[in-house]
Scaffold this motif. Structure first.
Motif, PDB file in Angstrom:
ATOM      1  N   ASN A 108       3.924 -15.710   3.325  1.00 20.39           N
ATOM      2  CA  ASN A 108       4.358 -16.724   4.285  1.00 20.39           C
ATOM      3  C   ASN A 108       5.133 -16.180   5.471  1.00 20.39           C
ATOM      4  O   ASN A 108       5.723 -16.942   6.231  1.00 20.39           O
ATOM      5  N   SER A 109       5.155 -14.866   5.637  1.00 16.44           N
ATOM      6  CA  SER A 109       5.824 -14.277   6.796  1.00 16.44           C
ATOM      7  C   SER A 109       5.029 -13.071   7.266  1.00 16.44           C
ATOM      8  O   SER A 109       4.266 -12.465   6.488  1.00 16.44           O
ATOM      9  N   ILE A 110       5.213 -12.708   8.520  1.00 20.01           N
ATOM     10  CA  ILE A 110       4.505 -11.548   9.052  1.00 20.01           C
ATOM     11  C   ILE A 110       4.966 -10.283   8.341  1.00 20.01           C
ATOM     12  O   ILE A 110       4.188  -9.346   8.125  1.00 20.01           O
ATOM     13  N   GLU A 111       6.231 -10.266   7.913  1.00 22.72           N
ATOM     14  CA  GLU A 111       6.747  -9.098   7.198  1.00 22.72           C
ATOM     15  C   GLU A 111       6.058  -8.935   5.850  1.00 22.72           C
ATOM     16  O   GLU A 111       5.710  -7.813   5.451  1.00 22.72           O
ATOM     17  N   ALA A 112       5.830 -10.035   5.150  1.00 25.35           N
ATOM     18  CA  ALA A 112       5.139  -9.982   3.863  1.00 25.35           C
ATOM     19  C   ALA A 112       3.696  -9.504   4.035  1.00 25.35           C
ATOM     20  O   ALA A 112       3.188  -8.703   3.242  1.00 25.35           O
ATOM     21  N   ILE A 113       3.052 -10.005   5.078  1.00 24.25           N
ATOM     22  CA  ILE A 113       1.670  -9.578   5.356  1.00 24.25           C
ATOM     23  C   ILE A 113       1.628  -8.076   5.627  1.00 24.25           C
ATOM     24  O   ILE A 113       0.773  -7.354   5.092  1.00 24.25           O
ATOM     25  N   GLN A 114       2.537  -7.602   6.438  1.00 24.37           N
ATOM     26  CA  GLN A 114       2.556  -6.180   6.792  1.00 24.37           C
ATOM     27  C   GLN A 114       2.818  -5.307   5.574  1.00 24.37           C
ATOM     28  O   GLN A 114       2.255  -4.214   5.450  1.00 24.37           O
ATOM     29  N   LYS A 115       3.658  -5.767   4.658  1.00 26.12           N
ATOM     30  CA  LYS A 115       3.925  -4.994   3.450  1.00 26.12           C
ATOM     31  C   LYS A 115       2.661  -4.845   2.606  1.00 26.12           C
ATOM     32  O   LYS A 115       2.371  -3.758   2.078  1.00 26.12           O
ATOM     33  N   VAL A 116       1.905  -5.927   2.450  1.00 26.97           N
ATOM     34  CA  VAL A 116       0.673  -5.852   1.661  1.00 26.97           C
ATOM     35  C   VAL A 116      -0.356  -4.978   2.374  1.00 26.97           C
ATOM     36  O   VAL A 116      -1.080  -4.201   1.735  1.00 26.97           O
ATOM     37  N   GLU A 117      -0.430  -5.071   3.700  1.00 28.46           N
ATOM     38  CA  GLU A 117      -1.335  -4.199   4.447  1.00 28.46           C
ATOM     39  C   GLU A 117      -0.963  -2.735   4.241  1.00 28.46           C
ATOM     40  O   GLU A 117      -1.838  -1.879   4.045  1.00 28.46           O
ATOM     41  N   SER A 118       0.318  -2.426   4.276  1.00 26.19           N
ATOM     42  CA  SER A 118       0.767  -1.048   4.047  1.00 26.19           C
ATOM     43  C   SER A 118       0.402  -0.594   2.634  1.00 26.19           C
ATOM     44  O   SER A 118       0.030   0.570   2.422  1.00 26.19           O
ATOM     45  N   PHE A 119       0.478  -1.521   1.688  1.00 25.19           N
ATOM     46  CA  PHE A 119       0.150  -1.172   0.303  1.00 25.19           C
ATOM     47  C   PHE A 119      -1.333  -0.842   0.151  1.00 25.19           C
ATOM     48  O   PHE A 119      -1.696   0.155  -0.471  1.00 25.19           O
TER      49      PHE A 119
END
Length: 460
Positions: A122-133
């Motif tokens: 639900n946040s751009i930060e959460a999306i970016q973390k999963v993308e990094s993973f």
């Protein structure tokens, strides 16, 4: 000393812009070297070599399958970004780009799970973390290790991926970065960014205009402004090349047209964008049957045939079918244009008085010759689960805000009168079309191919 640059062209989308334009020649003329890392028919390479009168260094690119967890997380973050973008822009039509087909058992399991995960980011930060993973998962894969070896063998300074939305380019771009090789990609189209079609990450991004740069930075706030270069797009360089231009008489002779008639082009759309396109062609043809001085030309979208239009073409001999000059592949991504199609589209835009369709980019092509585009803006009475009201709410049409950029046909009864106005008083229809084109494509003192070659060679 010039740099050695690999052009990663993983599918047919990059052919016109990066094999047929002068980007490669500009790099070579500046003292650089180019290797084409591609997954294209060999015929395409021969066509490009013949066009530019040079021999190309080539290397076969073989897309390697993603792991199932990587695929799941990539799809989940794509869904999450669409949700984020729809909220950011207060535009629910952005979510229509999530059209995952569930035509196999695996996809019936994959996409609901991707939606479940994505809905919880639900946040751009959460999306970016999963993308990094999932990028980290890529780096642990066998495919990544194989790409490391292949890229080392290429012996390059820069890896340029010509199409930003190709998922199988993620691993090779990551591998190049692991090796300290600079990576570049280009945003292909004016409608791509709201659609969350940027699975790869690069050191530098090439965009058409200041408008597109602002979009990129808004949707991807972890990208720095210094990573974005405004270069224009090579697809419109051809419009400035006098070698592509033919006279009206030449076009008339080639396609058996009457040069003294007024030519109007109906430019077809794909089935997803306009499932009732054949009905709109029927409406336009019927209206123009009452105007013997107007010749209706028809060009279907290059990646589809004319089966759904055939009954209309048979019924209306006043339609002149001028098909795109493309070679067909097994999938849309393997279709490719012949060089002759570039000239054909340019000359249709130059010599037709207007273009008609449902929201197509071809209106920009016509604007290069200050010709009006006309958008059909009414529903077919039998239409189901589709409406032009949804189409014209798509985010990329906000580029028209504050501008009278195209003409509108708001009912079947208006067709002939609107076309007459486009022919008889073109300056009074869509007077903001040149400002619209400038907003989207930018204003550039040099050709995009020259600017892109310069970015690839110098800015590292």
């Amino acid at each position: 000393m010039g740099k050695r640059i690999a052009f990663l062209i993983p599918d047919g989308v990059g052919i016109r812009n990066y094999l047929y334009s002068d980007v490669v020649k500009q790099v070579i003329n500046a003292g650089g070297e180019v290797v084409i890392w591609h997954n294209l028919p060999e015929e395409v390479i021969r066509i490009a070599e013949q066009k530019h009168s040079l021999a190309l260094q080539t290397k076969c690119f073989t897309p390697k399958p993603e792991g199932i967890l990587v695929r799941l997380l990539r799809e989940a973050t794509s869904y999450a970004r669409l949700r984020y973008n729809a909220h950011l822009k207060n535009n629910p039509t952005i979510l229509t780009n999530w059209n995952a087909k569930r035509n196999t058992l695996g996809k019936k399991l994959l996409y609901p799970l991707a939606e479940f995960i994505g809905a919880r980011l639900n946040s751009i930060e959460a999306i970016q973390k999963v993308e990094s993973f999932f990028h980290a998962l890529h780096r642990k894969s066998k495919a990544f290790r194989e790409y490391l070896s292949e890229i080392q063998a290429l012996d390059i300074d820069v890896l340029f991926c010509t199409h930003q939305r190709f998922p199988f380019a993620v691993a090779p771009m990551l591998a190049a970065q692991e090796l300290g090789i600079k990576t570049v990609t280009a945003i292909f189209s004016w409608d791509n960014l709201p659609k969350a079609r940027l699975p790869i990450r690069a050191d530098q991004y090439l965009v058409w205009s200041e408008y597109m740069k602002r979009e990129l930075l808004e949707y991807y706030p972890n990208i720095s402004p210094s990573q974005v270069a405004i270069t224009g797009t090579p697809q419109f360089d051809f419009y400035k090349n006098p070698e592509c231009l033919q006279s009206r008489l030449e076009i008339a002779h080639q396609y058996e047209l009457e040069p003294n008639q007024k030519w109007v082009l109906f430019s077809g759309d794909d089935r997803t964008t306009s499932p009732y396109d054949h009905d709109y062609l029927e409406d336009v043809a019927a209206a123009l049957s009452k105007a013997p001085d107007i010749q209706l030309l028809f060009r279907q979208v290059p990646v589809e045939g004319i089966q759904r239009y055939q009954t209309v073409l048979n019924r209306h001999p006043n339609i002149k079918h001028i098909p795109p000059l493309w070679e067909k592949g097994a999938a849309w991504s393997s279709f490719f244009p012949l060089t002759q199609d570039i000239s054909l589209l340019i000359n249709l835009a130059r010599h037709c008085h207007a273009v008609i369709n449902i929201g197509s980019t071809v209106a920009l092509d016509f604007a290069h010759f200050n010709r009006p585009g006309i958008y059909l803006n009414y529903d077919q009475p039998h239409a189901q689960n589709w409406s032009v009201d949804i189409i014209y709410q798509f985010e990329h049409f906000k580029t028209m805000n504050g501008l009278d950029a195209v003409g509108w046909i708001n009912s079947k009864d208006e067709i002939l009168n609107v076309i007459r106005k486009a022919i008889d008083a073109p300056d009074s229809m869509a007077p903001g079309r040149l400002k619209w084109k400038k907003r989207i494509t930018g204003t550039h003192k040099v050709l995009a191919s020259e600017q892109i070659a310069k970015e690839l060679q110098e800015n590292f």
